[in-house]
Design a protein around this motif. Structure first.
Motif, PDB file in Angstrom:
ATOM      1  N   LEU A  36       7.062   6.738   2.897  1.00 17.75           N
ATOM      2  CA  LEU A  36       7.309   5.630   3.803  1.00 17.75           C
ATOM      3  C   LEU A  36       8.318   4.674   3.184  1.00 17.75           C
ATOM      4  N   ASP A  37       8.991   3.926   4.044  1.00 19.01           N
ATOM      5  CA  ASP A  37       9.876   2.873   3.558  1.00 19.01           C
ATOM      6  C   ASP A  37       9.043   1.834   2.829  1.00 19.01           C
ATOM      7  N   ALA A  38       9.525   1.369   1.680  1.00 18.17           N
ATOM      8  CA  ALA A  38       8.739   0.467   0.833  1.00 18.17           C
ATOM      9  C   ALA A  38       8.403  -0.849   1.521  1.00 18.17           C
ATOM     10  N   HIS A  39       9.246  -1.285   2.477  1.00 17.97           N
ATOM     11  CA  HIS A  39       9.020  -2.569   3.129  1.00 17.97           C
ATOM     12  C   HIS A  39       8.226  -2.446   4.429  1.00 17.97           C
ATOM     13  N   ARG A  40       7.879  -1.239   4.813  1.00 19.27           N
ATOM     14  CA  ARG A  40       7.168  -1.053   6.087  1.00 19.27           C
ATOM     15  C   ARG A  40       5.657  -1.071   5.842  1.00 19.27           C
ATOM     16  N   ILE A  41       5.163  -2.235   5.516  1.00 19.46           N
ATOM     17  CA  ILE A  41       3.737  -2.357   5.245  1.00 19.46           C
ATOM     18  C   ILE A  41       2.912  -2.089   6.499  1.00 19.46           C
ATOM     19  N   GLY A  42       3.479  -2.390   7.676  1.00 21.87           N
ATOM     20  CA  GLY A  42       2.799  -2.083   8.934  1.00 21.87           C
ATOM     21  C   GLY A  42       2.623  -0.587   9.123  1.00 21.87           C
ATOM     22  N   ALA A  43       3.634   0.191   8.708  1.00 22.55           N
ATOM     23  CA  ALA A  43       3.538   1.642   8.821  1.00 22.55           C
ATOM     24  C   ALA A  43       2.451   2.177   7.893  1.00 22.55           C
ATOM     25  N   LEU A  44       2.334   1.583   6.686  1.00 20.65           N
ATOM     26  CA  LEU A  44       1.266   2.000   5.772  1.00 20.65           C
ATOM     27  C   LEU A  44      -0.102   1.665   6.371  1.00 20.65           C
ATOM     28  N   GLN A  45      -0.220   0.484   6.973  1.00 20.27           N
ATOM     29  CA  GLN A  45      -1.495   0.092   7.576  1.00 20.27           C
ATOM     30  C   GLN A  45      -1.884   1.079   8.674  1.00 20.27           C
ATOM     31  N   ALA A  46      -0.927   1.443   9.531  1.00 19.32           N
ATOM     32  CA  ALA A  46      -1.210   2.399  10.603  1.00 19.32           C
ATOM     33  C   ALA A  46      -1.579   3.765  10.035  1.00 19.32           C
ATOM     34  N   PHE A  47      -0.880   4.166   8.954  1.00 23.99           N
ATOM     35  CA  PHE A  47      -1.162   5.447   8.301  1.00 23.99           C
ATOM     36  C   PHE A  47      -2.605   5.490   7.790  1.00 23.99           C
ATOM     37  N   LEU A  48      -3.068   4.391   7.186  1.00 31.53           N
ATOM     38  CA  LEU A  48      -4.421   4.337   6.647  1.00 31.53           C
ATOM     39  C   LEU A  48      -5.466   4.231   7.762  1.00 31.53           C
ATOM     40  N   GLU A  49      -5.121   3.535   8.850  1.00 35.21           N
ATOM     41  CA  GLU A  49      -6.075   3.392   9.959  1.00 35.21           C
ATOM     42  C   GLU A  49      -6.362   4.724  10.628  1.00 35.21           C
ATOM     43  N   ARG A  50      -5.414   5.648  10.584  1.00 31.86           N
ATOM     44  CA  ARG A  50      -5.620   6.963  11.197  1.00 31.86           C
ATOM     45  C   ARG A  50      -6.469   7.877  10.326  1.00 31.86           C
ATOM     46  N   ASP A  51      -6.701   7.476   9.064  1.00 32.95           N
ATOM     47  CA  ASP A  51      -7.487   8.307   8.149  1.00 32.95           C
ATOM     48  C   ASP A  51      -8.968   7.967   8.318  1.00 32.95           C
ATOM     49  N   PRO A  52      -9.803   8.937   8.692  1.00 33.94           N
ATOM     50  CA  PRO A  52     -11.216   8.646   8.963  1.00 33.94           C
ATOM     51  C   PRO A  52     -12.011   8.217   7.729  1.00 33.94           C
ATOM     52  N   ARG A  53     -11.434   8.325   6.538  1.00 28.18           N
ATOM     53  CA  ARG A  53     -12.166   7.946   5.327  1.00 28.18           C
ATOM     54  C   ARG A  53     -12.192   6.440   5.103  1.00 28.18           C
ATOM     55  N   PHE A  54     -11.302   5.700   5.806  1.00 26.88           N
ATOM     56  CA  PHE A  54     -11.108   4.291   5.479  1.00 26.88           C
ATOM     57  C   PHE A  54     -11.482   3.361   6.623  1.00 26.88           C
ATOM     58  N   VAL A  55     -11.869   2.144   6.226  1.00 24.09           N
ATOM     59  CA  VAL A  55     -11.987   1.009   7.139  1.00 24.09           C
ATOM     60  C   VAL A  55     -10.896   0.023   6.744  1.00 24.09           C
ATOM     61  N   VAL A  56     -10.014  -0.296   7.695  1.00 26.21           N
ATOM     62  CA  VAL A  56      -8.839  -1.131   7.380  1.00 26.21           C
ATOM     63  C   VAL A  56      -8.871  -2.374   8.262  1.00 26.21           C
ATOM     64  N   ARG A  57      -8.635  -3.535   7.639  1.00 23.06           N
ATOM     65  CA  ARG A  57      -8.511  -4.764   8.422  1.00 23.06           C
ATOM     66  C   ARG A  57      -7.457  -5.671   7.785  1.00 23.06           C
ATOM     67  N   ARG A  58      -6.725  -6.352   8.622  1.00 16.36           N
ATOM     68  CA  ARG A  58      -5.665  -7.266   8.185  1.00 16.36           C
ATOM     69  C   ARG A  58      -6.169  -8.700   8.260  1.00 16.36           C
ATOM     70  N   GLU A  59      -6.030  -9.424   7.155  1.00 19.27           N
ATOM     71  CA  GLU A  59      -6.398 -10.833   7.103  1.00 19.27           C
ATOM     72  C   GLU A  59      -5.230 -11.614   6.508  1.00 19.27           C
ATOM     73  N   GLY A  60      -4.417 -12.207   7.376  1.00 21.91           N
ATOM     74  CA  GLY A  60      -3.250 -12.952   6.906  1.00 21.91           C
ATOM     75  C   GLY A  60      -2.284 -12.053   6.159  1.00 21.91           C
ATOM     76  N   ASP A  61      -2.018 -12.386   4.894  1.00 25.44           N
ATOM     77  CA  ASP A  61      -1.100 -11.606   4.069  1.00 25.44           C
ATOM     78  C   ASP A  61      -1.819 -10.555   3.231  1.00 25.44           C
ATOM     79  N   THR A  62      -3.004 -10.138   3.654  1.00 25.42           N
ATOM     80  CA  THR A  62      -3.748  -9.136   2.907  1.00 25.42           C
ATOM     81  C   THR A  62      -4.255  -8.037   3.843  1.00 25.42           C
ATOM     82  N   VAL A  63      -4.017  -6.796   3.438  1.00 23.94           N
ATOM     83  CA  VAL A  63      -4.580  -5.642   4.135  1.00 23.94           C
ATOM     84  C   VAL A  63      -5.712  -5.119   3.259  1.00 23.94           C
ATOM     85  N   ARG A  64      -6.933  -5.192   3.742  1.00 22.29           N
ATOM     86  CA  ARG A  64      -8.097  -4.773   2.974  1.00 22.29           C
ATOM     87  C   ARG A  64      -8.504  -3.364   3.411  1.00 22.29           C
TER      88      ARG A  64
END
Length: 340
Positions: free
Chosen positions: A308-336
């Protein structure tokens, strides 16, 4: 030397001058080396002064080593004995012969003379010049070191460099760097995370990671050693080899990673092949204001592959959200990211 020049510049010129002096002293230079030497001398009056300084130092040290020691003064008791006249005639006894000078004492005095000569002002130039370089958050930085070695620093990386007359050392304090080592008689060593990478003319990449150190050789060859009193050689790597060295055990694992993927960070991409999530998150965090936080070991140890492009943090978030192993949530400047 020019009083307005920086100490690092002065030390670099002194190193170059001594290198040329030693080359001239070892034998006749070839035509190409003669032309290079003359070009170096003509570039600056400081070069001429530094070369003459090296020549003068060599002569003074040579004289100190070869000059005879002053005769030892006779001890007072021997002076008195030499003036005594025997009571019962006969030839006066010959004065005792002066003791032969000790070779160890001669070398000790010669060494003291050398130290005195160096102490006049050359010691600061003999000591390696140290410089710390860094690349800021989200920044890639290109460097040319005093020996003409080229370095590219990844974001959030720090490198400490010490250039001396007899050695070249760099320590990767944080992050990742690619080295294109300039040819030189002095060996080049890179220290990182308890390891020492030895090289004389190679292009290689070093990444200081959370649990390990990754080393990839683009061209040439390097040796990887453990650092410290019980140093031992861990690996010898040729072109195309990529290994991962555990930070604690120093166990070496070969990685089947293409060099093109290894160097994707230079194009501001984060590429990962069977990588732990915490390592992937750390790679993205170097480049973004929004930070990825991994909440538990189960999520941290999950393996991922992608690019992924290093600056596309949104793309990384979407990539992780599609993985059934993870629970992903965005809180301000932090993706948990946690495990299910």
């Amino acid at each position: 030397m020019n009083r307005n020049a920086s100490p690092v510049a002065d030390a670099t010129i002194a190193c170059e001058a001594m290198d040329w002096f030693l080359r001239n002293r070892e034998g006749v230079l070839g035509e190409a080396e003669q032309a290079a030497f003359l070009h170096w001398m003509k570039r600056s009056p400081e070069h001429v002064r530094a070369y003459m300084h090296a020549l003068a130092l060599h002569r003074q040290v040579g004289e100190a080593l070869q000059s005879p020691l002053p005769e030892e003064a006779p001890e007072p008791s021997r002076q008195a004995a030499a003036k005594v006249v025997p009571l019962f005639g006969g030839a006066p006894a010959a004065p005792p012969a002066a003791p032969r000078r000790s070779r160890a004492r001669r070398w000790a005095l010669a060494a003291a003379a050398c130290i005195a000569l160096l102490g006049v002002g050359l010691v600061p130039q003999l000591m390696p010049a140290e410089q710390v370089y860094s690349a800021g958050h989200g920044e890639l930085r290109d460097l040319v070191l005093p020996d003409r070695t080229q370095v590219r620093l990844n974001a959030d990386s720090r490198l400490r460099v010490r250039m001396g007359w007899f050695s070249r050392k760099a320590e990767l304090l944080q992050g990742e760097a690619t080295f294109d080592i300039a040819r030189d008689r002095r060996p080049f060593e890179v220290q990182v995370n308890g390891l020492e990478i030895r090289d004389i003319g190679t292009v290689f990449d070093v990444s200081r990671r959370l649990q390990s150190t990754r080393i990839g050789v683009v061209s040439g060859e390097v040796e990887v050693w453990s650092h410290g009193a019980d140093a031992r050689r861990l690996a010898q790597l040729g072109e195309g080899r990529v290994v991962q060295v555990d930070a604690r055990s120093h166990a070496v694992e070969s990685l089947d990673v293409p060099l093109s993927m290894l160097l994707d960070w230079q194009q501001r991409k984060v590429s990962f092949l069977d990588e732990r999530l915490d390592e992937v998150a750390a790679a993205f965090n170097r480049h973004n204001q929004v930070q990825v936080r991994v909440l538990d070991e189960s999520a941290a140890s999950a393996r991922l592959s992608g690019s992924l492009d290093a600056h596309r943090i949104g793309a990384l978030q979407a990539f992780l959200e599609r993985d059934p192993r993870f629970v992903v949530r965005r809180e301000g400047d932090t993706v948990r990211v946690g495990s299910r």
